[in-house]
Design an enzyme around this catalytic site. Sequence first.
Site, PDB file in Angstrom:
ATOM      1  N   ASP A   1      27.093  61.662   9.173  1.00 33.38           N
ATOM      2  CA  ASP A   1      27.158  62.890   9.972  1.00 33.38           C
ATOM      3  C   ASP A   1      25.734  63.270  10.365  1.00 33.38           C
ATOM      4  OD1 ASP A   1      27.988  65.063  11.309  1.00 33.38           O
ATOM      5  OD2 ASP A   1      28.515  66.268   9.566  1.00 33.38           O
TER       6      ASP A   1
ATOM      7  N   ASP B   1      18.627  72.804  10.007  1.00 34.41           N
ATOM      8  CA  ASP B   1      19.666  71.775   9.822  1.00 34.41           C
ATOM      9  C   ASP B   1      19.315  70.542  10.659  1.00 34.41           C
ATOM     10  OD1 ASP B   1      22.058  70.491   9.409  1.00 34.41           O
ATOM     11  OD2 ASP B   1      23.227  71.825  10.688  1.00 34.41           O
TER      12      ASP B   1
ATOM     13  N   HIS C   1      36.457  65.758  16.097  1.00 33.68           N
ATOM     14  CA  HIS C   1      37.055  67.086  16.170  1.00 33.68           C
ATOM     15  C   HIS C   1      38.059  67.027  17.317  1.00 33.68           C
ATOM     16  CE1 HIS C   1      32.889  67.927  14.753  1.00 33.68           C
ATOM     17  NE2 HIS C   1      33.424  68.897  14.066  1.00 33.68           N
TER      18      HIS C   1
ATOM     19  N   GLU D   1      34.364  70.849   3.220  1.00 33.45           N
ATOM     20  CA  GLU D   1      32.928  70.598   3.358  1.00 33.45           C
ATOM     21  C   GLU D   1      32.163  71.911   3.291  1.00 33.45           C
ATOM     22  OE1 GLU D   1      31.989  68.319   6.847  1.00 33.45           O
ATOM     23  OE2 GLU D   1      29.873  68.885   6.802  1.00 33.45           O
TER      24      GLU D   1
ATOM     25  N   LYS E   1      28.676  74.303   3.387  1.00 33.04           N
ATOM     26  CA  LYS E   1      27.347  74.388   4.000  1.00 33.04           C
ATOM     27  C   LYS E   1      26.841  75.801   3.744  1.00 33.04           C
ATOM     28  CE  LYS E   1      24.962  73.464   8.384  1.00 33.04           C
ATOM     29  NZ  LYS E   1      25.108  73.123   9.809  1.00 33.04           N
TER      30      LYS E   1
ATOM     31  N   GLU F   1      27.985  66.976   1.935  1.00 34.70           N
ATOM     32  CA  GLU F   1      27.014  66.439   2.898  1.00 34.70           C
ATOM     33  C   GLU F   1      25.602  66.584   2.346  1.00 34.70           C
ATOM     34  OE1 GLU F   1      27.386  67.246   7.111  1.00 34.70           O
ATOM     35  OE2 GLU F   1      25.237  67.640   7.259  1.00 34.70           O
TER      36      GLU F   1
HETATM   37  C1  GCO Z   1      27.524  70.593  10.622  1.00 32.06           C
HETATM   38  C2  GCO Z   1      28.674  69.938   9.909  1.00 32.06           C
HETATM   39  C3  GCO Z   1      29.673  69.305  10.840  1.00 32.06           C
HETATM   40  C4  GCO Z   1      30.957  68.913  10.133  1.00 32.06           C
HETATM   41  C5  GCO Z   1      32.005  68.542  11.121  1.00 32.06           C
HETATM   42  C6  GCO Z   1      33.233  67.995  10.482  1.00 32.06           C
HETATM   43  O1  GCO Z   1      26.506  70.799   9.978  1.00 32.06           O
HETATM   44  O2  GCO Z   1      27.647  70.904  11.801  1.00 32.06           O
HETATM   45  O3  GCO Z   1      28.164  68.981   9.031  1.00 32.06           O
HETATM   46  O4  GCO Z   1      29.092  68.183  11.452  1.00 32.06           O
HETATM   47  O5  GCO Z   1      30.760  67.864   9.241  1.00 32.06           O
HETATM   48  O6  GCO Z   1      32.320  69.683  11.865  1.00 32.06           O
HETATM   49  O7  GCO Z   1      33.981  68.966   9.967  1.00 32.06           O
HETATM   50 MN    MN Z   2      29.141  67.383   8.008  1.00 36.38          MN
HETATM   51 MN    MN Z   3      25.977  69.212   8.714  1.00 38.60          MN
END
Ligand code: GCO
Ligand code: MN
Ligand code: MN
Length: 388
Positions: free
Chosen positions: A288, A256, A55, A182, A184, A218
């Site tokens: 990750d 998480d 980042h 990505e 989540k 992910e």
């Molecule tokens: C999380 C995310 C992050 C992202 C990262 C890249 O759960 O915090 O997976 O790790 O992958 O910010 O954009």
């Molecule tokens: Mn991630």
């Molecule tokens: Mn993550």
Amino acid sequence: MTNYTPKPEHKFTFGLWTVGNTGRDPFGGPVRDAKSPADLVRLLGEVGAYGVNFHDNDLIPIDATPTEKDAILKEFKKALAETGIVVPMATTNLFTEPIFKDGAFTSNDSKVRAYALQKTMNAIDLGVELGAKIYVFWGGREGTETDATKNPITAIKRSREAMNFLCEYVKDKKYDLKFALEAKPNEPRGDIYNSTTGHMLAFINTLDHPEMVGVNPEVAHEHMAGLNFVHGVAQAMESGKLFHIDLNDQAFGRYDQDFRFGAVNLKSAFFLVKMLEDNKYDSSRHFDAHAYRTEDYEGVKDFARGCMRTYLILKEKAAHWNADKEIQSIVAEINADDGSMNQYFGKYSAEKAKALQGQVFDRSAIAGRGLKYEKLDQLTVEILLGAR
Ligand code: GCO
Ligand code: MN
Ligand code: MN
């Protein structure tokens, strides 16, 4: 093949924030001293990784002066040159600073939205300077605790506007860079917008330049949503949108966790690796994840080596599965086709439809056939357990 040494062709990468994770959690402070980005690159070199991702603020602190920035960059580039580690991906931190407490691109405050765009353009410049070809967008705090606070339709429109603007920025600058979105479902917000890979795939098709944008699924995120990760990745691959992948592990129903790849759901990890390898996935295999909070930096190396080693072991198991005669004969039997139905498939025609409506099916004879899935699955488990 029992050589599990990571090689550049495997494209194993780690974020600075993964091996650099100091073990802080919501109930406790850091348990490991922070290391500089250059030292983290050296650690990755030592364990045999191929690349490092970051980042913007993992590398350059948000308040760094231009002189400080230059010094950090110089040191970082030196470590890259020394170790041969490359930077395939970069991303923006749009969640740590208080200004992002209600999101970035979807914030109700236009100043926050404008600042988020500015920060991302600068971070893209930094990523490209260091060689990144993939730029990841993870929603961070793009969400809510209550839908009383934000109009979710407006949030979708704002996300689209930001992506369209940033795609144009990349085109304008003539950067060789693609975006990977990505998803989540939750954490840190109660509900994050575009919560699964499937949501992202649908969203991408509404953008001005969908060809520049793919996904970064992910493991943990799809498992947090209770979904089958392999199926989500399959959909992304089948539509040519798997630009990047975040590998880790996660127990269903837990917080998480970001565990070492393969630490929890080995069978699902096996089918994932098999699918990636069978279909010649060729982008980064990014871990990750981070080491348990119990570890010192030797444990962090064990963690990083473990991610790559498990991937390579599963890759070997997948080759073993593909070469196993008994497994392959069941697979052939399951998929056997006498061709008698070919006349009904393919492009529609009124004649075909009519003929198919007239076809007589012996339902009980068709349903009466055992499919041997129990045997096939058990043989798979035996390969995984090393009994075959
Ligand atoms: C999380 C995310 C992050 C992202 C990262 C890249 O759960 O915090 O997976 O790790 O992958 O910010 O954009
Ligand atoms: Mn991630
Ligand atoms: Mn993550």
